[in-house]
Design a protein around this motif. Sequence first.
Motif, PDB file in Angstrom:
ATOM      1  N   THR A 205       0.827  -1.209   0.000  1.00 39.18           N
ATOM      2  CA  THR A 205       0.000   0.000   0.000  1.00 39.18           C
ATOM      3  C   THR A 205       0.860   1.257   0.000  1.00 39.18           C
ATOM      4  O   THR A 205       0.597   2.213  -0.733  1.00 39.18           O
ATOM      5  CB  THR A 205      -0.939  -0.005   1.211  1.00 39.18           C
TER       6      THR A 205
ATOM      7  N   SER B 129       2.486   1.577  -3.350  1.00 40.57           N
ATOM      8  CA  SER B 129       1.483   1.997  -4.337  1.00 40.57           C
ATOM      9  C   SER B 129       1.108   3.457  -4.134  1.00 40.57           C
ATOM     10  O   SER B 129       0.968   4.217  -5.103  1.00 40.57           O
ATOM     11  CB  SER B 129       0.232   1.118  -4.218  1.00 40.57           C
TER      12      SER B 129
ATOM     13  N   TYR C  99       1.672   6.319  -6.728  1.00 41.62           N
ATOM     14  CA  TYR C  99       0.498   7.067  -7.166  1.00 41.62           C
ATOM     15  C   TYR C  99       0.696   8.564  -6.919  1.00 41.62           C
ATOM     16  O   TYR C  99       0.388   9.400  -7.776  1.00 41.62           O
ATOM     17  CB  TYR C  99      -0.740   6.567  -6.419  1.00 41.62           C
TER      18      TYR C  99
ATOM     19  N   VAL D  45      -7.645   0.822  -2.525  1.00 41.96           N
ATOM     20  CA  VAL D  45      -6.656  -0.248  -2.299  1.00 41.96           C
ATOM     21  C   VAL D  45      -7.043  -1.079  -1.087  1.00 41.96           C
ATOM     22  O   VAL D  45      -7.015  -2.316  -1.128  1.00 41.96           O
ATOM     23  CB  VAL D  45      -5.243   0.362  -2.117  1.00 41.96           C
TER      24      VAL D  45
ATOM     25  N   PHE E 160      -8.086  -4.891  -1.094  1.00 42.80           N
ATOM     26  CA  PHE E 160      -7.184  -5.773  -0.368  1.00 42.80           C
ATOM     27  C   PHE E 160      -7.920  -6.579   0.690  1.00 42.80           C
ATOM     28  O   PHE E 160      -7.665  -7.779   0.867  1.00 42.80           O
ATOM     29  CB  PHE E 160      -6.069  -4.969   0.298  1.00 42.80           C
TER      30      PHE E 160
END
Length: 714
Positions: free
Chosen positions: A239, A242, A246, A406, A410
């Motif tokens: 996470t 990411s 991002y 996410v 997840f």
Amino acid sequence: MKHRPVLDFLRKNQNLSALFICSTALYLNIILFKLVNYLELPLYLDTVGTIIIASIGGFLPGVAVGFFTNIIKSFDDPASLYYGVLNVIIAVIATIIANHNFKRKWHKIVVSILSYSLIGGGVGALIPWFMEGISFDSEQLGTILYNSGLNNLFFAHFFASIIMDLPDKIITVYLVETTIHFLPERFYKYASFCMWLQKPFHNEELKTKDQTKVRVISVRMKTLLALIFAFSIVALAGTNISLYIYHKSIMNDHKRLAMGTASLAAKIIDGDKIEEYLATNGTTDDYKQTKKLLKDILTSSPEISNLHIHKVFFKGFQVVFEVETNLSVAEKIGTLIPFDKGFAPFIPKLLSGMEIEPIISNDDRGNLLTAVKPIFNSEGECVCYAVADVNIKKLQADERSFLVEVIAVFLGFFLLMCTFSVWLSDYNLVYPIKAITTHVDNFENAKGSQTKLDKYVKELKEVDIHTGDEVEKLFKSICRMTENQVAQTRSIRQLSNETAKMQDGLIMVMADFVENRDSDTGAHVQKTAAYVKIIVEGLRKKGYYAETITSKFMSDVVRSAPLHDVGKIKIPDSVLNKPGKLTDEEYEIMKTHTTAGKQIMDSVISTVEGEHYLKEARNMAAYHHERWDGKGYPEKLSGEEIPLSARIMSVADVFDALSSPRVYKPAFSLEKSIEIIEEGNGTQFDPKCVEVFVASLDKVKAVLKMYNHVEEQN
């Protein structure tokens, strides 16, 4: 009978049947969802199949159906992917509710509806709240609640979502309960996946295994904690990575967008007219037309929050053009706006007409990402800058929305993987270990019974664990060990029995040797041993002397009883076999058979270390002529000072002397003998021993009858 082949197929292919039933439940979810959408009903009904399969098949089928339902729905509606975690949690709750023993069915229904609504409506309200681009299904009701006095907008949407979800969950639970009511219970087992690598547990055995009390964390819980820890670390790292990528990507994209917007704005500005615009206060038609073009550029890029054309001075920016938006009021042309702190390092470059990288600033105008593009006149001089702003808060909201996406995706995968991993560990680790421990614990309950030990070894081997790993090796090692131990126990028991028989034989030989010297005793050894057994069993039955009278004590006393007169071996024949009454001197000699018996037994006992079963033989030989009132011999002991075995023997010895003929007297009748024994109650004898002896007259008569018959035959 015509359904028998189908049932046989299901039994042999349970996982295949479970997969088929799960697929049916998944199909049911999708069909019902599409049906209510087609009818434009304010319902979902996409958890009916999930709850049914979870209730009858358990965690894994329920979680799998719940998860893949939303995966399939996401093909038409991408937002469904984020709601998949709700369907998975509902599957877990449905399994727990199904496994819970509710006393009333209505109680179960109410708990189910409230639980599913809190998850679907309550938790489901968090996703659109924290995620951009997803609308509230209950937005209208949330607004009504908010306007009605619920001042917190979040709680207004939260409660509105639960209220809107209640009808869906009421109908869902009704459909689930109706379906389950008509499903035969024997069908349930075909809905669950299994992977037995041993002899399968029955349902009741499984429940017992699951309720096993442990003092430490169970293997299943350790496995689950390890999975949660591992998945959480991976998820946290994934996470963060990411989110970082991002963030970097979105910032770079918006920097390029801001620079592109500033460049486009710079191209439509005529640098030679800047001073004219300032001098006329922007009243010319050309100025108005240029401002309209700037506004079109701004509105064409929703991500751009502000667009300006500023002239740079030492004290700040002077407004040339500033486009008004719904969120901000445009400053008048010519207004001087001071630099904020973020621009301080770049002021020299700006004054020199140089290009700079986009700047992130936080001032009264907000948290902004600002890109500037120099505008030149026909002589190549930088006369002003085109400035494009991006609102950082909007980017942060996008990042937060991305984070929620996410996490939502997840969590669905996380619960599915945890459920599958626990299911796998149950069959490969937890159930095999529980089977081993349960059957090994049985050996403790055998309490020395060879029959039970043999039975438990057989049952342990029948578990047949074949996991193909260390657990299987452990199982086989334990099987070999227990089998060898039981075989060794059998051999030791046989040897012990043979030794005991040999010891008993030696005792009887010694007792017979003594008895053969005494021409007057007549089966005295056998009868007193029988009376001792009657008394000690009576005491145990009554609960008297419970701490002393153990199984070992009883065995030792009965086996040693024949040796109570072993000391007579040292008494001269002239005294031992005198036909008449003994003189005082002769009586004193006869009394020494007690101390002589003690010395003999002490000598025998000393040859073996530790506790010896002949200890009670010594006590009986030494003290069976002691009296309860302390007037006996050889040590004048009284009451419970006298060893219990000797008190028992005292009653048996005297009764046999009374009821048997001697050279100096005839045998007394049973009634007379008992009367004399009762007269000695509390003086010569232990009252409790007398009580149980008198209460067992039927057994006493049987002993007398048996040995009198033997004597008559002889």
